[in-house]
Design an enzyme around this catalytic site. Structure first.
Site, PDB file in Angstrom:
ATOM      1  N   GLY A  86       4.037   2.746 -14.097  1.00 23.49           N
ATOM      2  CA  GLY A  86       2.791   2.010 -14.338  1.00 23.49           C
ATOM      3  C   GLY A  86       2.201   2.347 -15.706  1.00 23.49           C
ATOM      4  O   GLY A  86       2.690   3.229 -16.420  1.00 23.49           O
TER       5      GLY A  86
ATOM      6  N   ASP B  51     -19.782  -5.934 -10.177  1.00 24.35           N
ATOM      7  CA  ASP B  51     -19.808  -5.276 -11.500  1.00 24.35           C
ATOM      8  C   ASP B  51     -21.145  -4.592 -11.731  1.00 24.35           C
ATOM      9  O   ASP B  51     -22.180  -5.047 -11.243  1.00 24.35           O
ATOM     10  CB  ASP B  51     -19.595  -6.314 -12.616  1.00 24.35           C
ATOM     11  CG  ASP B  51     -18.126  -6.496 -12.960  1.00 24.35           C
ATOM     12  OD1 ASP B  51     -17.271  -5.894 -12.277  1.00 24.35           O
ATOM     13  OD2 ASP B  51     -17.837  -7.245 -13.911  1.00 24.35           O
TER      14      ASP B  51
ATOM     15  N   LEU C 221       5.922   5.971  -1.441  1.00 27.74           N
ATOM     16  CA  LEU C 221       5.535   7.285  -0.910  1.00 27.74           C
ATOM     17  C   LEU C 221       5.418   7.250   0.610  1.00 27.74           C
ATOM     18  O   LEU C 221       5.351   8.288   1.264  1.00 27.74           O
ATOM     19  CB  LEU C 221       4.197   7.731  -1.508  1.00 27.74           C
ATOM     20  CG  LEU C 221       4.179   7.911  -3.022  1.00 27.74           C
ATOM     21  CD1 LEU C 221       2.800   8.339  -3.482  1.00 27.74           C
ATOM     22  CD2 LEU C 221       5.229   8.923  -3.463  1.00 27.74           C
TER      23      LEU C 221
ATOM     24  N   TYR D 181     -10.910  -0.528  -2.678  1.00 29.52           N
ATOM     25  CA  TYR D 181     -10.116   0.213  -3.670  1.00 29.52           C
ATOM     26  C   TYR D 181     -10.821   1.526  -4.040  1.00 29.52           C
ATOM     27  O   TYR D 181     -10.246   2.608  -4.016  1.00 29.52           O
ATOM     28  CB  TYR D 181      -9.897  -0.641  -4.944  1.00 29.52           C
ATOM     29  CG  TYR D 181      -9.552   0.183  -6.153  1.00 29.52           C
ATOM     30  CD1 TYR D 181      -8.297   0.780  -6.261  1.00 29.52           C
ATOM     31  CD2 TYR D 181     -10.487   0.404  -7.176  1.00 29.52           C
ATOM     32  CE1 TYR D 181      -7.984   1.575  -7.354  1.00 29.52           C
ATOM     33  CE2 TYR D 181     -10.183   1.190  -8.265  1.00 29.52           C
ATOM     34  CZ  TYR D 181      -8.931   1.773  -8.348  1.00 29.52           C
ATOM     35  OH  TYR D 181      -8.631   2.574  -9.424  1.00 29.52           O
TER      36      TYR D 181
ATOM     37  N   SER E  57       6.352  -1.969  -7.417  1.00 31.61           N
ATOM     38  CA  SER E  57       5.651  -3.099  -6.804  1.00 31.61           C
ATOM     39  C   SER E  57       4.778  -3.804  -7.839  1.00 31.61           C
ATOM     40  O   SER E  57       4.481  -4.977  -7.708  1.00 31.61           O
ATOM     41  CB  SER E  57       4.788  -2.632  -5.628  1.00 31.61           C
ATOM     42  OG  SER E  57       3.726  -1.831  -6.094  1.00 31.61           O
TER      43      SER E  57
ATOM     44  N   SER F  13     -10.864   7.647 -10.268  1.00 31.68           N
ATOM     45  CA  SER F  13     -11.469   6.602 -11.091  1.00 31.68           C
ATOM     46  C   SER F  13     -12.980   6.781 -11.105  1.00 31.68           C
ATOM     47  O   SER F  13     -13.568   7.242 -10.115  1.00 31.68           O
ATOM     48  CB  SER F  13     -11.130   5.250 -10.469  1.00 31.68           C
ATOM     49  OG  SER F  13     -11.961   4.235 -10.991  1.00 31.68           O
TER      50      SER F  13
ATOM     51  N   LYS G   3     -10.012   5.839  -3.420  1.00 31.23           N
ATOM     52  CA  LYS G   3     -10.055   6.943  -4.388  1.00 31.23           C
ATOM     53  C   LYS G   3     -11.014   8.024  -3.892  1.00 31.23           C
ATOM     54  O   LYS G   3     -10.714   9.217  -3.942  1.00 31.23           O
ATOM     55  CB  LYS G   3     -10.497   6.434  -5.770  1.00 31.23           C
ATOM     56  CG  LYS G   3      -9.504   5.484  -6.440  1.00 31.23           C
ATOM     57  CD  LYS G   3      -8.213   6.190  -6.789  1.00 31.23           C
ATOM     58  CE  LYS G   3      -7.199   5.291  -7.467  1.00 31.23           C
ATOM     59  NZ  LYS G   3      -5.876   5.905  -7.618  1.00 31.23           N
TER      60      LYS G   3
ATOM     61  N   ASP H 262       8.861   5.652  -8.017  1.00 33.90           N
ATOM     62  CA  ASP H 262       8.070   4.432  -8.175  1.00 33.90           C
ATOM     63  C   ASP H 262       8.708   3.363  -7.310  1.00 33.90           C
ATOM     64  O   ASP H 262       9.939   3.320  -7.216  1.00 33.90           O
ATOM     65  CB  ASP H 262       8.070   3.989  -9.659  1.00 33.90           C
ATOM     66  CG  ASP H 262       6.875   3.129 -10.002  1.00 33.90           C
ATOM     67  OD1 ASP H 262       6.699   2.085  -9.343  1.00 33.90           O
ATOM     68  OD2 ASP H 262       6.114   3.495 -10.913  1.00 33.90           O
TER      69      ASP H 262
ATOM     70  N   LYS I 195      -4.328  -1.054  -7.226  1.00 26.88           N
ATOM     71  CA  LYS I 195      -5.497  -0.809  -8.094  1.00 26.88           C
ATOM     72  C   LYS I 195      -6.395  -1.997  -8.393  1.00 26.88           C
ATOM     73  O   LYS I 195      -7.231  -1.921  -9.292  1.00 26.88           O
ATOM     74  CB  LYS I 195      -5.006  -0.223  -9.414  1.00 26.88           C
ATOM     75  CG  LYS I 195      -4.079  -1.168 -10.162  1.00 26.88           C
ATOM     76  CD  LYS I 195      -3.865  -0.720 -11.590  1.00 26.88           C
ATOM     77  CE  LYS I 195      -3.154  -1.777 -12.381  1.00 26.88           C
ATOM     78  NZ  LYS I 195      -2.905  -1.423 -13.758  1.00 26.88           N
TER      79      LYS I 195
ATOM     80  N   PHE J  22     -12.400   6.501 -16.924  1.00 27.58           N
ATOM     81  CA  PHE J  22     -13.322   5.421 -17.253  1.00 27.58           C
ATOM     82  C   PHE J  22     -12.463   4.181 -17.567  1.00 27.58           C
ATOM     83  O   PHE J  22     -11.701   3.760 -16.706  1.00 27.58           O
ATOM     84  CB  PHE J  22     -14.364   5.899 -18.284  1.00 27.58           C
ATOM     85  CG  PHE J  22     -15.414   6.726 -17.548  1.00 27.58           C
ATOM     86  CD1 PHE J  22     -15.097   7.988 -17.036  1.00 27.58           C
ATOM     87  CD2 PHE J  22     -16.656   6.202 -17.244  1.00 27.58           C
ATOM     88  CE1 PHE J  22     -16.007   8.710 -16.251  1.00 27.58           C
ATOM     89  CE2 PHE J  22     -17.580   6.904 -16.464  1.00 27.58           C
ATOM     90  CZ  PHE J  22     -17.244   8.157 -15.971  1.00 27.58           C
TER      91      PHE J  22
ATOM     92  N   LEU K 107     -10.637  -6.610 -19.096  1.00 25.76           N
ATOM     93  CA  LEU K 107     -11.091  -7.237 -20.335  1.00 25.76           C
ATOM     94  C   LEU K 107     -10.040  -7.247 -21.459  1.00 25.76           C
ATOM     95  O   LEU K 107      -9.791  -8.298 -22.056  1.00 25.76           O
ATOM     96  CB  LEU K 107     -12.365  -6.515 -20.817  1.00 25.76           C
ATOM     97  CG  LEU K 107     -12.970  -7.085 -22.098  1.00 25.76           C
ATOM     98  CD1 LEU K 107     -13.451  -8.513 -21.889  1.00 25.76           C
ATOM     99  CD2 LEU K 107     -14.128  -6.200 -22.573  1.00 25.76           C
TER     100      LEU K 107
END
Ligand code: UFG
Length: 347
Positions: free
Chosen positions: A9, A293, A58, A147, A33, A123, A151, A30, A83, A176, A198
């Site tokens: 990734g 957001d 995993l 999601y 996916s 995250s 985490k 890995d 993610k 971040f 973005l």
């Protein structure tokens, strides 16, 4: 030797380069996916170093057993996971199963083989809507979507594990907004379909794959009404992992670190910087906010500065030019050119 989960990734890939250049030997697992074998081929090409790759999830504990019995693993860097915030709202069971059960399966195998050193990809999303900025590690954790909760819950599980057995040593790194790519332009972010984030969106507008950027919200309480984020160069982020594994190897207990620059940029500031470094006009329109957001998010990275002796060094122009070089050199991302067998993939 370190086991890297999710090494193909975007973040895992860049971390592999830093770790190999520092002198670590690696094994990667890995399930591809959301990534390509080609990304790992290029890591080997950039570093001139080889490593074994296992093509598995995993959740497959038989393969995990095989990985730990066939290699002398001293520690693990765990990047593998789903993610996408939006997808997690639609497919919560997939997210909880992959991200949480996958981590538990990994830790159970680690425990069985006496490997108790782990760096976990967390995250800044665990902070949800922060009461103020900059965000410090002791802020309350209150993720706002499945999601983010994977985490947050994984962090809680890992903290409990360290509490139960003082031999465990775990660092959760709260990223971040990682952007940019290796300066060679050979590896980078290669999202499937229309990008959610973005920078890949802007680079695809610049190259003509997408017509215009939709700026998601222009009435936030920020200098120009658009969202503010703490963008960090992926290489700085990768270097933070090298520091974190050193820390984990030399101490024990559970530690959390913000990996950010400590400075925020608005969407329109990013558009301006990108236009300057690329010489391309980025067409955009202002539309409604994206649900979930937040207005402003940036780190207080001083704990990582202090305890890991790490600081983000690269500025926003370098982040944007490196992202742009990757997109220019790879207009369609990774095209699957290497055969799994040629990589010596095990499964
Ligand atoms: N944005 C746009 N247009 C787009 C995409 C994004 O205007 O097409 C804006 C967003 O509104 C936000 C900023 O650009 O203000 C950054 O958005 P990203 O989607 O790139 O990043 P986020 O901060 O929303 O999300 C990132 C990670 C998530 C993580 C979250 C919180 O992608 O995985 O940070 O840490 F959950």
């Amino acid at each position: 030797m370190l086991l890297i989960t999710g090494g193909a990734g975007y973040i895992g890939n860049h971390a592999c380069i830093e770790l190999l250049n520092t002198g670590y030997e690696l094994v990667v697992i890995d399930n591809f996916s959301n990534s390509k074998v080609e990304a790992l081929t290029r890591v080997q090409e950039i570093t001139g170093k080889k490593f074994k790759v296992y093509n598995a999830s995993l959740l497959n504990s038989d393969i995990l057993e095989k990985v730990f019995s066939e290699n002398h693993i001293d520690g693990v860097m765990h990047f593998a996971g789903l993610k996408s915030v939006g997808e997690s709202v639609k497919l919560p069971l997939d997210y909880y199963h992959n991200n949480i059960t996958g981590t538990i399966s990994l830790c159970m195998t680690m425990q069985k083989y006496g490997v108790k050193k782990l760096v976990f990809s967390s995250s800044a999303t665990v902070y949800g809507v922060p009461e103020w900025v900059p965000i410090q590690e002791d802020f309350p954790l209150r993720a706002t979507n499945p999601y983010g909760r994977t985490k947050q819950m994984t962090e809680e599980i890992l903290a409990d594990l360290c509490q139960s057995d003082e031999d465990w040593s775990i660092a959760a790194l709260r990223y971040f907004n990682p952007i940019g790519s290796h300066p060679s332009g050979r590896i980078g972010e290669d999202p499937n379909g229309i990008p959610n984030n973005l920078i890949p969106y802007i680079t695809q507008v610049a190259i003509g794959r997408i017509d215009e950027l939709k700026v998601l919200g222009h009435d936030y309480p920020t200098q120009d009404g658009t969202g503010v984020r703490d963008y960090i160069h992926i290489e700085d982020l990768a270097k933070g992992h090298v520091k974190a594994i050193e820390k984990v190897i030399s101490t024990n207990g559970f530690h959390t670190y913000n990996l950010g620059t400590g400075r925020g940029y608005s969407v329109l500031e990013i558009v301006n910087v990108f236009e300057k470094i690329s010489g391309k006009k980025i067409k955009y329109s202002l539309i409604d906010r994206r649900p979930g957001d937040i207005a402003v998010c940036y780190a207080d990275p001083s704990k990582a500065n202090r305890e890991l002796n790490w600081v983000a060094e690269k500025g926003i122009e370098e982040m944007c030019s490196d992202a742009w070089r990757w997109q220019l050199n790879n207009p369609n991302g990774y095209e699957e050119v290497s055969e799994p067998m040629a990589m010596g993939i095990n499964s």
